[in-house]
Write an enzyme that holds these catalytic residues in place. Structure first.
Site, PDB file in Angstrom:
ATOM      1  N   LYS A 200      -7.679   6.875   8.998  1.00 31.27           N
ATOM      2  CA  LYS A 200      -7.911   5.495   8.838  1.00 31.27           C
ATOM      3  C   LYS A 200      -8.755   5.173  10.287  1.00 31.27           C
ATOM      4  O   LYS A 200      -9.161   4.139  10.522  1.00 31.27           O
ATOM      5  CB  LYS A 200      -6.836   4.845   8.701  1.00 31.27           C
ATOM      6  CG  LYS A 200      -6.293   4.930   7.391  1.00 31.27           C
ATOM      7  CD  LYS A 200      -6.819   4.542   6.144  1.00 31.27           C
ATOM      8  CE  LYS A 200      -6.025   4.827   4.964  1.00 31.27           C
ATOM      9  NZ  LYS A 200      -4.929   4.265   4.560  1.00 31.27           N
TER      10      LYS A 200
ATOM     11  N   GLU B  30      -0.951 -10.795   3.462  1.00 35.76           N
ATOM     12  CA  GLU B  30      -0.906  -9.901   4.429  1.00 35.76           C
ATOM     13  C   GLU B  30      -1.037 -10.390   5.930  1.00 35.76           C
ATOM     14  O   GLU B  30      -0.503 -10.421   7.111  1.00 35.76           O
ATOM     15  CB  GLU B  30      -1.609  -8.557   4.434  1.00 35.76           C
ATOM     16  CG  GLU B  30      -1.288  -7.537   3.339  1.00 35.76           C
ATOM     17  CD  GLU B  30      -1.844  -6.523   3.022  1.00 35.76           C
ATOM     18  OE1 GLU B  30      -1.365  -5.651   2.533  1.00 35.76           O
ATOM     19  OE2 GLU B  30      -3.204  -6.652   3.421  1.00 35.76           O
TER      20      GLU B  30
ATOM     21  N   GLY C 215      -6.110  -2.878  -0.934  1.00 31.64           N
ATOM     22  CA  GLY C 215      -5.161  -2.999  -1.970  1.00 31.64           C
ATOM     23  C   GLY C 215      -5.201  -4.530  -2.694  1.00 31.64           C
ATOM     24  O   GLY C 215      -4.346  -4.974  -3.583  1.00 31.64           O
TER      25      GLY C 215
ATOM     26  N   GLY D 141       0.859  -1.433  -0.024  1.00 33.36           N
ATOM     27  CA  GLY D 141       0.043  -0.085   0.147  1.00 33.36           C
ATOM     28  C   GLY D 141       0.952   1.220  -0.011  1.00 33.36           C
ATOM     29  O   GLY D 141       2.089   1.156  -0.024  1.00 33.36           O
ATOM     30  N   SER D 142       0.025   2.314  -0.303  1.00 31.49           N
ATOM     31  CA  SER D 142       0.929   3.757  -0.120  1.00 31.49           C
ATOM     32  C   SER D 142       1.646   4.396   1.361  1.00 31.49           C
ATOM     33  O   SER D 142       2.323   5.237   0.879  1.00 31.49           O
ATOM     34  CB  SER D 142      -0.257   4.672  -0.801  1.00 31.49           C
ATOM     35  OG  SER D 142      -1.306   4.707   0.299  1.00 31.49           O
TER      36      SER D 142
END
Ligand code: 5RP
Length: 227
Positions: A120, A102, A96, A26-27
């Site tokens: 978040k 994960e 994602g 992820g970012s």
């Protein structure tokens, strides 16, 4: 100010020479991986285990040596982002599409660190649709089973095509009913044969790194209660 960069790079504090590190997707964790790459160029010796093809590519680009999951005795630390974080550090992940690997890596790690910007943080999980990875075989039956649980599943699409995970599966993004017992939902999801994994990460977070916008975006590090 780049909030994702601030929290992502803070996770570096927990990495020591010689560690095996689970690399999330992820970012936000992008900044952790990028920084780790810089440190490796300056002599840090670690081995990474990526949770997705996207992360594998990034780790290769920044020069982090990778190791196969099956070759290691243990994973010291796993670092990853999240789509929602509740006050007890329970998560929704999988935005994602990398939730399966994960979850395996987070579960295997001695310490699971989550990095996320304050957007978040939620009082209750569920505004973000819960990703559920399913086997393509029997997808209509699985869809029916999810609806029977009170969920509103929506098959994830990318540019008009069905989204396929790195494991060749599909994802249903599921709206949750307003009143939801998450533990019970997790249990029931795991009982559906076509469901491979779901994006609920309950009681897994050891360390949570975020920011406090009321305090000049200072970094906040929260630990699991019994750690
Ligand atoms: C991928 C994930 C990501 O960690 C989650 O979607 C958060 O991503 P980002 O840091 O880009 O907001 O679960 O499957």
């Amino acid at each position: 100010m780049n909030e994702k960069k601030l929290v992502g790079e803070k996770a570096i504090d927990y990495i020591k020479d010689g560690m095996v590190v689970g690399l999330g997707t992820g970012s936000t964790v992008f900044y952790t991986i990028y920084k780790l790459g810089e440190l490796v160029q300056n002599g840090l010796s670690i081995k990474g285990i990526p949770t997705s093809k996207q992360t594998e590519k990034l780790a290769n680009e920044v020069g982090i040596p990778l190791v196969s999951f099956n070759e290691v005795e243990q994973i010291d630390v796993a670092i990853d982002g999240a789509d929602e974080v509740d006050p007890d550090l329970n998560l929704i992940k999988g935005g994602g599409g990398a939730l399966l690997r994960e979850k395996i890596i987070a579960n295997a790690a001695n310490t699971f660190i989550v990095v996320a910007d304050p957007d978040k943080n939620v009082t209750k999980l569920g505004a973000f649709p819960l990703p559920v990875e399913v086997l393509p075989f029997g997808i209509e039956f699985t869809n029916k089973k999810l609806i029977e649980l009170g969920l509103k599943p929506h098959l994830r699409q990318v540019q008009g095509n069905q989204f396929q995970t790195d494991n060749g599966n599909y994802i249903f993004d599921c709206r949750l009913p307003v009143i939801t017992n998450l533990k019970e939902l997790e249990r029931e999801l795991n009982l559906i044969p076509g469901v491979i994994e779901n994006g609920l990460f309950l009681g897994m977070t050891d360390i949570y790194i975020t920011l406090d916008r009321d305090k000049d975006n200072s970094i906040v590090v929260r630990h699991r209660k019994n750690v």
